[in-house]
Enzyme design. Sequence first.
Site, short mmCIF file in Angstrom:
data_model
loop_
_atom_site.label_atom_id
_atom_site.label_comp_id
_atom_site.label_asym_id
_atom_site.label_seq_id
_atom_site.Cartn_x
_atom_site.Cartn_y
_atom_site.Cartn_z
N LYS A 71 14.20 -1.35 25.07
CA LYS A 71 13.42 -1.26 26.32
C LYS A 71 14.29 -0.77 27.48
CE LYS A 71 10.92 -1.99 23.82
NZ LYS A 71 10.85 -2.42 22.40
N GLY A 112 9.96 8.10 9.76
CA GLY A 112 9.10 6.93 9.97
C GLY A 112 8.47 6.94 11.36
N GLY A 144 6.65 4.61 12.64
CA GLY A 144 6.26 3.24 12.97
C GLY A 144 6.64 2.96 14.42
N VAL A 145 6.55 1.69 14.79
CA VAL A 145 6.82 1.30 16.18
C VAL A 145 8.23 1.73 16.59
CG1 VAL A 145 7.03 -0.67 17.72
CG2 VAL A 145 5.29 -0.68 15.92
N ALA A 196 14.10 5.15 10.24
CA ALA A 196 13.35 4.01 10.81
C ALA A 196 12.14 3.74 9.91
CB ALA A 196 12.92 4.31 12.24
N GLY A 211 11.22 0.91 8.39
CA GLY A 211 10.80 -0.48 8.27
C GLY A 211 11.98 -1.42 8.09
N HIS A 218 -9.01 -5.46 43.13
CA HIS A 218 -9.18 -4.02 43.22
C HIS A 218 -8.16 -3.45 44.19
CE1 HIS A 218 -11.11 -0.12 43.38
NE2 HIS A 218 -11.01 -0.19 44.71
#
Length: 481
Positions: free
Chosen positions: A59, A191, A193-194, A279, A281, A454
């Site tokens: 992140k 891969g 994936g995530v 990547a 898994g 809002h």
Amino acid sequence: MADAFDVIVIGSGPAGYVAAIRCAQLGLKTACVEKWINNKSNKPALGGTCLNVGCIPSKALLESSEKFDESRHHMAEHGISIDGQVNIDVPAMIARKDKIVGELTGGIAQLFKANGIEWLQGTGKIFPDKHVQVTSADGKTVNSYAGENIIIATGSVPFELPATPLHEDVVVDSAGALDWTDIPKRLCVIGAGVIGLELGSVWRRLGSEVVVLEAQDTFLPMADQRIAKDSLRQFTAQGLDIRLSARVVSSKIENNTVTIEYQDKDGDQTLEVDRMIVAVGRRAFTDDLCNDDVEMEFDERGLVHVNDYCETSIPGIYAVGDVVRGPMLAHKGSEEGVMVAERIAGQHSHLNYEAIPSVIYTLPEIAWVGKTEEQLKSDGIKYNAGSFPFAASGRAKAMAQTAGMVRVLADAETDRVLGVHICGPSASELIGQAVIVMEYEGTSEDIARTVFSHPTLSEAVHEAALGADNRAIHIANRKRN
Ligand code: FAD
Ligand code: AMP
């Protein structure tokens, strides 16, 4: 006699360290065995995959690379011009990531101290009668401890593809891809994936040409397919070259070039790149965890076999996190850790596996909880669906982030929310609202009757819930019969 504890936790990732802290809070004498050595400082570290080479460092790099990409490509529409070139100092970016990792892993050590948890540094191995042997990193010291209870939280490690062996910093796994200090010109990710998508996004934003090879013919098969298709369009527009039905069969390195052989619908293909990330898994890590005379049951995929309460086949031994069935997610492991600690202390805690959110931290972010439309169809459950595109959200427009949508799926008879799927800005935060609704067994009407501020992105969740009853305000509804 061996040192004795009420609970010995093996592994200090988000499953293990959270379990240990909760045990200590409940007055249990707790130790946690951890063998991790930081690859740069060469010092022992707590926090497991998540803090050291997983959730947090990825992140950090996603954030840095997003800022770089935004500064280069998305400032003009705000009327902001940058004189001269926008540059990135990759070693500085990696150093920032390492600093965050150091602070957070150090924070766990502080929490252990504050809670009176003993950190047993080294590799743990389970012997009969709930004894745990801990061997120091240099192999010179071996100590034995007795646990009234043991919690296995040994996590997972990346799958290796025998066809594409790792090689220095040229062919790397997810951990290696968090440490490059220069930007590869041509990069292949195996891969979609995530992890593959997140790391592919980081290096694409920094300037690499990225090809993602994915063996399956469906993009993100675990996600709602309208969301998956929408996000695939966004990723392609960002320059991620995602090739489906592309199974990698071999790779070789010559003259600093990686040549990859893969097979797709048209036959054998070759791709040349400078670097590659494997990547494909992760597998549960239980290597040498139990002595031969410990009769632990494992599932066919090598996971420690547990029931709904994370009890293994041996009374008094529990297992939590990536090493057991269920999604390999930090928060799932942490909540299993809490449940087990509380059950050891005599409470009756349980975990609602139906309401565990999943997130992919790309741009747009993808997040979901509950069933997908495809699962509801195959289960024969009748449902109402409401969607709301961020293109119709005032806040998303103000943020210049209008890609994506929210989808709410509710039971046609009871109106209970069965699934919420989001692709768009702050999806990782918005999904929390849906998780709470599902945890309380709420309905789409409950969301529809709730007042949202809002202008916020959350209004898209509100509107999607209204849409499930054909009464969205800021978008035309489907025609009624
Ligand atoms: P781990 O975190 O793997 O920890 C296990 C620990 O046990 C390790 O420290 C290991 O050294 C130790 N250990 C193993 N065996 C022994 C032994 N015998 N003796 C002593 N110690 C031992 N999940 C999310 O929810 N969100 C994300 O954004 C996210 N991003 C990710 C990004 C990447 C690049 C990767 C690789 C993973 C990501 N994950 C994410 C997944 C997440 O990291 C895992 O689900 C989570 O770390 C699992 O926690 P755990 O405690 O079960 O195991
Ligand atoms: P995940 O399990 O979500 O981390 O995703 C890993 C992805 O790697 C899956 O979608 C697999 O289909 C994919 N994968 C596994 N082996 C190969 C391979 N040999 N070539 C291409 N993709 C693969």
